[in-house]
Design an enzyme around this catalytic site. Structure first.
Site, mmCIF file in Angstrom:
data_model
loop_
_atom_site.group_PDB
_atom_site.id
_atom_site.type_symbol
_atom_site.label_atom_id
_atom_site.label_comp_id
_atom_site.label_asym_id
_atom_site.label_seq_id
_atom_site.Cartn_x
_atom_site.Cartn_y
_atom_site.Cartn_z
ATOM 1 N N GLU A 35 43.296 -8.951 -14.799
ATOM 2 C CA GLU A 35 44.151 -8.518 -13.690
ATOM 3 C C GLU A 35 43.610 -9.025 -12.356
ATOM 4 O OE1 GLU A 35 45.842 -4.214 -15.228
ATOM 5 O OE2 GLU A 35 43.735 -4.361 -14.631
ATOM 6 N N ASP A 37 41.667 -11.673 -11.817
ATOM 7 C CA ASP A 37 41.866 -13.125 -11.741
ATOM 8 C C ASP A 37 43.311 -13.477 -11.410
ATOM 9 O OD1 ASP A 37 39.193 -13.525 -12.322
ATOM 10 O OD2 ASP A 37 39.533 -14.073 -14.420
ATOM 11 N N LEU A 81 30.761 -20.232 -8.262
ATOM 12 C CA LEU A 81 31.518 -21.423 -8.660
ATOM 13 C C LEU A 81 33.015 -21.172 -8.599
ATOM 14 C CD1 LEU A 81 29.405 -22.760 -11.647
ATOM 15 C CD2 LEU A 81 29.742 -23.819 -9.419
ATOM 16 N N LYS A 104 30.315 -17.480 -19.513
ATOM 17 C CA LYS A 104 30.258 -16.531 -18.406
ATOM 18 C C LYS A 104 29.567 -15.252 -18.854
ATOM 19 C CE LYS A 104 33.111 -14.057 -15.054
ATOM 20 N NZ LYS A 104 32.245 -12.929 -14.973
ATOM 21 N N ARG A 125 21.855 -11.491 -5.391
ATOM 22 C CA ARG A 125 22.720 -12.529 -4.815
ATOM 23 C C ARG A 125 23.314 -12.086 -3.489
ATOM 24 N NH1 ARG A 125 28.371 -13.256 -6.297
ATOM 25 N NH2 ARG A 125 29.109 -15.177 -5.420
ATOM 26 N N GLU A 159 21.205 -14.625 -14.329
ATOM 27 C CA GLU A 159 22.018 -13.424 -14.456
ATOM 28 C C GLU A 159 21.255 -12.382 -15.256
ATOM 29 O OE1 GLU A 159 26.046 -12.146 -13.447
ATOM 30 O OE2 GLU A 159 24.818 -13.827 -12.871
#
Length: 161
Positions: A35, A37, A81, A104, A125, A159
């Site tokens: 949703e 995206d 990215l 991912k 980050r 990550e």
């Protein structure tokens, strides 16, 4: 018609920012990745069509965490990215440097720095330029070693899952 599109852009920006805030700050997700995206892609299309980007649009901003702690500027930008789908875009992004690519992973991006073989800092980050220093948590994060064999200045972005 223009006003309707601008109103819809505002609604999408607000909806996406609220979802990002809850997601990145450890609250319950209010929309699925699919949703999010789809709304992001719709917003991006509207922005291109209208020729404008709202200042708080997620298409122009990297989500930041609100983790308490000392903020610190990254030595190298830790940017997203942005859902890259083309190999040519990855190659351009890497600027000819060797990179490791995986499927991912959905966790917390950390930037870990070693100097002279010793862990010197761990920074979230954040917004890609400034993160939160969480070095004190390193012993609790599996995979972050207190020392490495390389005796130079090593910066690793990864990550945490």
């Amino acid at each position: 018609m223009q006003n309707d599109k601008m109103t819809h852009m505002r609604e999408l920006v607000d909806k996406l920012n609220e979802a990002s805030n809850t997601y990145y700050n450890g609250q319950n997700e209010i929309m699925s990745d699919h949703e999010w995206d789809a709304a992001f892609d719709e917003l991006k299309h509207l922005e291109e069509e209208m020729g404008t980007i709202l200042p708080d649009s997620p298409t122009a901003n990297v989500s930041a965490d609100s983790i308490a702690g000392e903020k610190e500027e990254h030595e190298f930008a830790a940017l997203s990215l942005a859902k890259t789908k083309k190999t040519t875009d990855l190659l351009k992004w890497s600027e000819g440097k060797p990179i490791w690519i995986s499927w991912k992973l959905d966790g917390l991006t950390l930037v870990v720095t070693y100097d002279k073989g010793k862990l010197s800092k761990v920074v979230t980050r954040g917004n890609g330029h400034i993160g939160t220093n969480i070095t004190h948590l390193a012993p609790a994060i599996a995979g972050i070693l207190p020392t490495i064999t390389d005796k130079g200045h090593v910066v690793i972005r990864g990550e945490a899952l």
